[in-house]
Write a protein that holds these residues in place. Structure first.
Motif, PDB file in Angstrom:
ATOM      1  N   ILE A  56     -27.014 -13.715 -21.153  1.00  0.00           N
ATOM      2  CA  ILE A  56     -27.410 -15.111 -20.972  1.00  0.00           C
ATOM      3  C   ILE A  56     -26.851 -15.554 -19.621  1.00  0.00           C
ATOM      4  CG2 ILE A  56     -27.337 -17.446 -21.890  1.00  0.00           C
ATOM      5  CD1 ILE A  56     -28.738 -15.507 -23.757  1.00  0.00           C
ATOM      6  N   ASN A  57     -27.739 -15.680 -18.647  1.00  0.00           N
ATOM      7  CA  ASN A  57     -27.350 -16.120 -17.307  1.00  0.00           C
ATOM      8  C   ASN A  57     -27.656 -17.604 -17.151  1.00  0.00           C
ATOM      9  OD1 ASN A  57     -26.861 -13.365 -15.875  1.00  0.00           O
ATOM     10  ND2 ASN A  57     -28.847 -13.108 -16.871  1.00  0.00           N
ATOM     11  N   PHE A  58     -26.824 -18.285 -16.398  1.00  0.00           N
ATOM     12  CA  PHE A  58     -27.027 -19.694 -16.079  1.00  0.00           C
ATOM     13  C   PHE A  58     -27.234 -19.786 -14.569  1.00  0.00           C
ATOM     14  CE2 PHE A  58     -23.996 -19.350 -19.642  1.00  0.00           C
ATOM     15  CZ  PHE A  58     -24.797 -19.874 -20.649  1.00  0.00           C
ATOM     16  N   LEU A  59     -28.315 -20.427 -14.158  1.00  0.00           N
ATOM     17  CA  LEU A  59     -28.683 -20.419 -12.747  1.00  0.00           C
ATOM     18  C   LEU A  59     -27.531 -20.857 -11.846  1.00  0.00           C
ATOM     19  CD1 LEU A  59     -30.865 -20.071 -10.531  1.00  0.00           C
ATOM     20  CD2 LEU A  59     -31.324 -22.531 -10.804  1.00  0.00           C
ATOM     21  N   HIS A  60     -27.165 -19.956 -10.950  1.00  0.00           N
ATOM     22  CA  HIS A  60     -26.262 -20.276  -9.852  1.00  0.00           C
ATOM     23  C   HIS A  60     -27.169 -20.498  -8.646  1.00  0.00           C
ATOM     24  CE1 HIS A  60     -22.431 -19.079  -7.394  1.00  0.00           C
ATOM     25  NE2 HIS A  60     -23.077 -20.080  -6.853  1.00  0.00           N
ATOM     26  N   ALA A  61     -27.396 -21.757  -8.320  1.00  0.00           N
ATOM     27  CA  ALA A  61     -28.395 -22.100  -7.297  1.00  0.00           C
ATOM     28  C   ALA A  61     -27.819 -21.821  -5.906  1.00  0.00           C
ATOM     29  CB  ALA A  61     -28.806 -23.557  -7.432  1.00  0.00           C
ATOM     30  N   ILE A  62     -28.093 -20.643  -5.408  1.00  0.00           N
ATOM     31  CA  ILE A  62     -27.504 -20.191  -4.148  1.00  0.00           C
ATOM     32  C   ILE A  62     -28.217 -20.833  -2.963  1.00  0.00           C
ATOM     33  CG2 ILE A  62     -27.068 -18.154  -2.717  1.00  0.00           C
ATOM     34  CD1 ILE A  62     -27.040 -16.534  -5.357  1.00  0.00           C
ATOM     35  N   ASP A  63     -27.461 -21.329  -1.995  1.00  0.00           N
ATOM     36  CA  ASP A  63     -28.042 -21.902  -0.783  1.00  0.00           C
ATOM     37  C   ASP A  63     -28.914 -20.859  -0.087  1.00  0.00           C
ATOM     38  OD1 ASP A  63     -26.696 -24.220  -1.286  1.00  0.00           O
ATOM     39  OD2 ASP A  63     -25.136 -23.906   0.216  1.00  0.00           O
TER      40      ASP A  63
ATOM     41  N   GLU B 198     -19.084 -18.985 -14.721  1.00  0.00           N
ATOM     42  CA  GLU B 198     -17.912 -19.639 -14.139  1.00  0.00           C
ATOM     43  C   GLU B 198     -18.280 -21.022 -13.601  1.00  0.00           C
ATOM     44  OE1 GLU B 198     -17.493 -15.172 -13.608  1.00  0.00           O
ATOM     45  OE2 GLU B 198     -19.064 -16.668 -13.287  1.00  0.00           O
ATOM     46  N   GLU B 199     -19.436 -21.108 -12.949  1.00  0.00           N
ATOM     47  CA  GLU B 199     -19.855 -22.370 -12.327  1.00  0.00           C
ATOM     48  C   GLU B 199     -20.372 -23.370 -13.353  1.00  0.00           C
ATOM     49  OE1 GLU B 199     -22.497 -23.394  -8.474  1.00  0.00           O
ATOM     50  OE2 GLU B 199     -23.641 -22.563 -10.141  1.00  0.00           O
TER      51      GLU B 199
ATOM     52  N   LEU C 181     -15.017 -24.640 -20.127  1.00  0.00           N
ATOM     53  CA  LEU C 181     -15.454 -24.326 -21.482  1.00  0.00           C
ATOM     54  C   LEU C 181     -15.834 -22.856 -21.658  1.00  0.00           C
ATOM     55  CD1 LEU C 181     -17.557 -27.450 -22.549  1.00  0.00           C
ATOM     56  CD2 LEU C 181     -15.091 -27.066 -22.622  1.00  0.00           C
ATOM     57  N   GLN C 182     -15.556 -22.014 -20.663  1.00  0.00           N
ATOM     58  CA  GLN C 182     -15.908 -20.600 -20.786  1.00  0.00           C
ATOM     59  C   GLN C 182     -15.400 -19.960 -22.079  1.00  0.00           C
ATOM     60  OE1 GLN C 182     -15.795 -17.889 -17.232  1.00  0.00           O
ATOM     61  NE2 GLN C 182     -14.846 -19.684 -16.293  1.00  0.00           N
TER      62      GLN C 182
ATOM     63  N   GLY D  53     -17.358 -13.452  -9.059  1.00  0.00           N
ATOM     64  CA  GLY D  53     -16.889 -13.903 -10.352  1.00  0.00           C
ATOM     65  C   GLY D  53     -15.426 -14.286 -10.227  1.00  0.00           C
ATOM     66  N   GLN D  54     -14.801 -14.623 -11.354  1.00  0.00           N
ATOM     67  CA  GLN D  54     -13.379 -14.918 -11.270  1.00  0.00           C
ATOM     68  C   GLN D  54     -12.589 -13.617 -11.432  1.00  0.00           C
ATOM     69  OE1 GLN D  54     -13.060 -17.822 -14.361  1.00  0.00           O
ATOM     70  NE2 GLN D  54     -12.728 -16.346 -15.988  1.00  0.00           N
ATOM     71  N   GLU D  55     -11.309 -13.677 -11.135  1.00  0.00           N
ATOM     72  CA  GLU D  55     -10.478 -12.482 -11.228  1.00  0.00           C
ATOM     73  C   GLU D  55     -10.502 -11.942 -12.652  1.00  0.00           C
ATOM     74  OE1 GLU D  55      -9.545 -15.389 -10.124  1.00  0.00           O
ATOM     75  OE2 GLU D  55      -8.694 -15.210  -8.095  1.00  0.00           O
ATOM     76  N   TRP D  56     -10.585 -10.628 -12.778  1.00  0.00           N
ATOM     77  CA  TRP D  56     -10.725 -10.038 -14.106  1.00  0.00           C
ATOM     78  C   TRP D  56      -9.509 -10.314 -14.981  1.00  0.00           C
ATOM     79  CZ3 TRP D  56      -7.576  -5.930 -15.799  1.00  0.00           C
ATOM     80  CH2 TRP D  56      -6.808  -5.303 -14.799  1.00  0.00           C
ATOM     81  N   GLU D  57      -8.333 -10.506 -14.360  1.00  0.00           N
ATOM     82  CA  GLU D  57      -7.156 -10.853 -15.148  1.00  0.00           C
ATOM     83  C   GLU D  57      -7.343 -12.199 -15.860  1.00  0.00           C
ATOM     84  OE1 GLU D  57      -5.656  -8.436 -11.565  1.00  0.00           O
ATOM     85  OE2 GLU D  57      -7.100 -10.066 -11.926  1.00  0.00           O
TER      86      GLU D  57
END
Length: 334
Positions: free
Chosen positions: A232-239, A277-278, A283-284, A304-308
């Motif tokens: 399930i992807n959520f649009l990351h609207a890239i410039d 993440e965005e 609420l992730q 993405g965020q750091e895997w830790e």
């Protein structure tokens, strides 16, 4: 509507969610979302307990794509500033697998831009797959674009366990997203990999401008396809992309979509993927009450965020990494 009662019926196998119920699910007031998520969790717990599957991906070929997907920074029409390179070497792909294995990922996804793989590209992937299979315990997923049956059979013979090809959206909204290939082109590829004996992975991108009916249609399409794994992807609207500036999702809406996916696809691996993440922000962890899988680390052209931090939010929410995904790094996540 008592969503808890509907969850109990789904768990006992008495019936499935109807399209009318799915649409009503999305039309519930925001004050009901926590109740919906709690009901989805009952289904998730029945099939997967509190375990979370870890996935990691590598972008082995970036940009240089002839397709015009509006969401994608690698599209031929995109002006996004991204790395562009031809296919990585076998050694680089294998090294990425070793890093994923060390982090405790259970599945390593080998992804390449383009309409479909050239023979040389396919050969590099298959050689890398053979070595990874011989030296790690990773499950291998490939995502190389549109496939013919003979290509799917060759990938299966080399050791590919799973193939990802997202439907992305509904058949009705498809031409608003991309016109250089059809919705049927995508579903034909999924059927080809199934026929070759490869586990099908196919998912969606929410937030591109689709309607609630489109969301219902795409999830029911995945049920009809019988995809084993559903990102399930959520649009990351890239410039620089055609969808630059689109911001149509709230964190609560993202949770609601994930919860609906669990109701419609109760037995499937549901993964919160690109854009989490965005769009989910703080609420992730709550998305894990519907989803049972996450990506570790970076995506194709976005960070993405750091895997830790991923491991931390899994543990903080009371979940644990699936034992079969530990490989040689179990002590890292205990």
């Amino acid at each position: 509507m008592s969503w808890m009662s509907r969850a109990e019926c789904i768990i006992t196998g008495h019936d499935q969610l109807t399209r009318e119920e799915a649409l009503a699910f999305l039309q519930e007031d925001e004050t009901e979302i926590l109740g919906q998520l709690n009901a989805a969790y009952q289904i998730r717990y029945y099939y997967y307990k509190n375990e979370v599957k870890l996935n990691s991906l590598i972008n082995i070929k970036s940009g240089l794509c002839p397709e015009n997907c509006g969401y994608c920074s690698q599209s031929k029409d995109s002006a996004a500033v991204i790395p562009k390179y031809k296919i990585l070497s076998k050694e680089e792909i294998v090294e990425g697998a070793r890093e994923a294995d060390a982090r405790g990922a259970g599945t390593y996804c080998i992804v390449a831009s383009g309409r479909g793989p050239a023979k040389k590209e396919l050969d590099v992937v298959m050689e890398a797959v053979k070595e990874i299979k011989a030296t790690t315990g990773l499950k291998l997923c490939a995502c190389l674009g549109l496939l013919e049956t003979d290509q799917a059979e060759a990938l299966h013979a080399s050791g590919v366990d799973r193939y990802n090809h997202n439907i992305n959206t509904s058949s009705r909204f498809h031409e608003s997203v991309v016109t250089t290939h059809t919705f049927k082109n995508r579903t034909d590829t999924i059927h080809a990999v199934k026929q070759a004996g490869i586990s099908p992975c196919s998912g969606i991108i929410a937030g591109m401008g689709e309607t609630e009916e489109d969301i219902v249609d795409m999830l029911f399409s995945l049920r009809d396809i019988d995809a084993d794994s559903v990102p399930i992807n959520f649009l990351h609207a890239i410039d620089g992309t055609a969808f630059e500036g689109r911001d149509l999702l709230t964190p609560l809406r993202c949770l609601q979509i994930a919860a609906l996916a669990r109701f419609i696809l109760p037995t499937k691996e549901i993964r919160i993927a690109g854009g989490r993440e965005e769009k989910l922000r703080s609420l992730q962890p709550m998305a894990l009450y519907a989803a049972n899988s996450v990506f570790l680390g970076d995506y194709l052209t976005t960070k993405g965020q750091e895997w830790e931090k991923d491991i931390a939010f899994i543990k903080d929410a009371g979940f644990k990494v699936e034992a079969s995904a530990y490989n040689r790094s179990a002590e890292m996540y205990s």
